[in-house]
Design a protein around this motif. Structure first.
Motif, PDB file in Angstrom:
ATOM      1  N   PHE A 174       0.920  -1.139   0.202  1.00 52.86           N
ATOM      2  CA  PHE A 174      -0.103   0.553   0.183  1.00 52.86           C
ATOM      3  C   PHE A 174       0.972   1.177  -0.581  1.00 52.86           C
ATOM      4  O   PHE A 174       0.262   1.468  -0.264  1.00 52.86           O
ATOM      5  CB  PHE A 174      -0.754  -0.088   1.065  1.00 52.86           C
ATOM      6  N   LEU A 175       2.389   1.254   0.331  1.00 50.48           N
ATOM      7  CA  LEU A 175       2.986   2.845   1.095  1.00 50.48           C
ATOM      8  C   LEU A 175       4.089   2.229  -0.784  1.00 50.48           C
ATOM      9  O   LEU A 175       4.060   3.844  -1.180  1.00 50.48           O
ATOM     10  CB  LEU A 175       4.080   2.815   1.858  1.00 50.48           C
ATOM     11  N   VAL A 179       3.944   5.758  -2.885  1.00 47.00           N
ATOM     12  CA  VAL A 179       5.635   5.934  -3.441  1.00 47.00           C
ATOM     13  C   VAL A 179       4.966   6.130  -4.818  1.00 47.00           C
ATOM     14  O   VAL A 179       5.652   7.850  -5.681  1.00 47.00           O
ATOM     15  CB  VAL A 179       6.096   5.492  -3.578  1.00 47.00           C
ATOM     16  N   VAL A 180       4.544   5.116  -5.386  1.00 46.75           N
ATOM     17  CA  VAL A 180       4.318   5.464  -6.826  1.00 46.75           C
ATOM     18  C   VAL A 180       3.328   6.685  -8.180  1.00 46.75           C
ATOM     19  O   VAL A 180       4.042   7.540  -8.049  1.00 46.75           O
ATOM     20  CB  VAL A 180       4.034   4.313  -7.469  1.00 46.75           C
ATOM     21  N   VAL A 181       2.554   6.444  -6.930  1.00 52.21           N
ATOM     22  CA  VAL A 181       1.605   7.761  -6.972  1.00 52.21           C
ATOM     23  C   VAL A 181       1.911   9.458  -6.898  1.00 52.21           C
ATOM     24  O   VAL A 181       2.077  10.071  -7.616  1.00 52.21           O
ATOM     25  CB  VAL A 181       0.600   7.657  -6.389  1.00 52.21           C
ATOM     26  N   MET A 182       3.053   8.883  -6.092  1.00 51.96           N
ATOM     27  CA  MET A 182       3.092  10.964  -5.741  1.00 51.96           C
ATOM     28  C   MET A 182       4.970  10.942  -6.059  1.00 51.96           C
ATOM     29  O   MET A 182       4.283  12.473  -6.978  1.00 51.96           O
ATOM     30  CB  MET A 182       4.032  10.353  -3.691  1.00 51.96           C
ATOM     31  N   VAL A 183       5.236   9.857  -6.936  1.00 52.94           N
ATOM     32  CA  VAL A 183       6.145  10.148  -7.898  1.00 52.94           C
ATOM     33  C   VAL A 183       5.282  10.998  -9.443  1.00 52.94           C
ATOM     34  O   VAL A 183       6.258  11.612  -9.832  1.00 52.94           O
ATOM     35  CB  VAL A 183       7.204   9.087  -8.609  1.00 52.94           C
ATOM     36  N   LEU A 184       4.299  10.319  -9.845  1.00 55.57           N
ATOM     37  CA  LEU A 184       3.912  10.238 -11.121  1.00 55.57           C
ATOM     38  C   LEU A 184       3.640  12.505 -10.569  1.00 55.57           C
ATOM     39  O   LEU A 184       3.933  12.543 -11.671  1.00 55.57           O
ATOM     40  CB  LEU A 184       3.006   9.978 -11.130  1.00 55.57           C
ATOM     41  N   ALA A 185       2.918  12.471  -9.680  1.00 54.70           N
ATOM     42  CA  ALA A 185       2.124  12.926  -9.670  1.00 54.70           C
ATOM     43  C   ALA A 185       3.373  14.432  -9.495  1.00 54.70           C
ATOM     44  O   ALA A 185       3.363  15.550  -9.850  1.00 54.70           O
ATOM     45  CB  ALA A 185       2.095  13.628  -8.100  1.00 54.70           C
TER      46      ALA A 185
END
Length: 260
Positions: A174-175, A179-185
């Motif tokens: 889940f983390l 992390v993946v979503v935050m990096v893409l954002a």
């Protein structure tokens, strides 16, 4: 009309003060979005978690942006703590972002404004430039920032590295998703946080774009009142709708280019 003339034409200084309710909102706006996104991701509902992650990122930007301008209504340590904790959760050194953002206000779209470089690009150029933008703001801060800025950036980067090591070492799915979503954002910041509010404003950089449609501002948590922010950066985000009304009343002829 110069910036100083605008400052004298609009009553704004009273808007800097937050009530207790407003202070609590500005400093805790991220929490429900983060908790719900993590809960859904923990049980593997990634598609359902995605919009909550997006709103966590957006509200995180609102919170730290106020922190950059000392507009959270908290003392120096709590403001620093907000930037530090959000740096880890958003996977970027926010003191590096702060250094470049304050330079952006000082040198808006001119030489020395590293944050604003994507404003003169095409929309797709700004999207593709995103990863370079994130690298550049860290590099510039480490090169040009004072000792305190450099220490904060290095400390945040070390903390992010430790966080990433634990997440991937223990395979916390889940983390990993978070992390993946935050990096893409973060890689889309050159487009969303710069290009959308500054493209085609090089003729008058002081007059950034703004958003006056009610439902759009609700959906974006008032983050696109950018004209108002550039004119009065000390005003907290929660007060920007009122500031926009005062600006319209006092100076109805000031050009207001829409963000989207």
């Amino acid at each position: 009309m110069t910036h100083q003339e605008l400052l004298r034409s609009v009553e704004w200084k009273d808007l800097r003060k937050l009530t207790t309710r407003e202070l609590l909102i500005e400093n805790n706006l991220t929490i429900p979005w983060f908790l719900v996104s993590m809960l859904l991701a923990y049980f593997g509902y990634y598609a359902l978690a995605l919009p909550f992650s997006g709103f966590f990122f957006l509200t995180g930007l609102r919170q730290v942006h106020n922190g950059f301008h000392r507009a959270l209504g908290t003392n120096r340590f709590l403001t620093w703590l907000s930037l530090y904790l959000n740096s880890v959760l958003m996977v970027v050194s926010l003191h590096a972002v702060k250094f470049n953002h304050l330079r952006h206000h000082r040198f808006c779209l001119a030489e020395g404004d590293y944050e604003g470089k994507s404003a003169g690009m095409s929309w797709y150029g700004a999207v593709l430039y995103g990863p370079v933008h994130m690298f550049l703001i860290h590099k510039v801060t480490l090169q040009l920032g004072d000792k305190k800025y450099r220490w904060n950036v290095l400390f945040e980067l070390a903390s992010i590295a430790a966080f990433l090591f634990l997440v991937f070492h223990f395979e916390l799915h889940f983390l990993i998703y978070h992390v993946v979503v935050m990096v893409l954002a973060e890689c889309l910041m050159a487009f969303f946080a710069v290009w959308t509010v500054h493209h085609d404003t090089q003729d008058n950089p002081m007059l950034a774009r703004t958003q006056r449609t009610g439902w759009k501002n609700v959906l974006t948590f008032s983050m696109f009142y950018h004209l108002e922010h550039h004119l009065f950066p000390a005003v907290p985000t929660i007060k920007l709708p009122e500031l926009a009304k005062r600006l319209d009343d006092a100076l109805p002829d000031v050009e207001k280019r829409q963000t989207f």
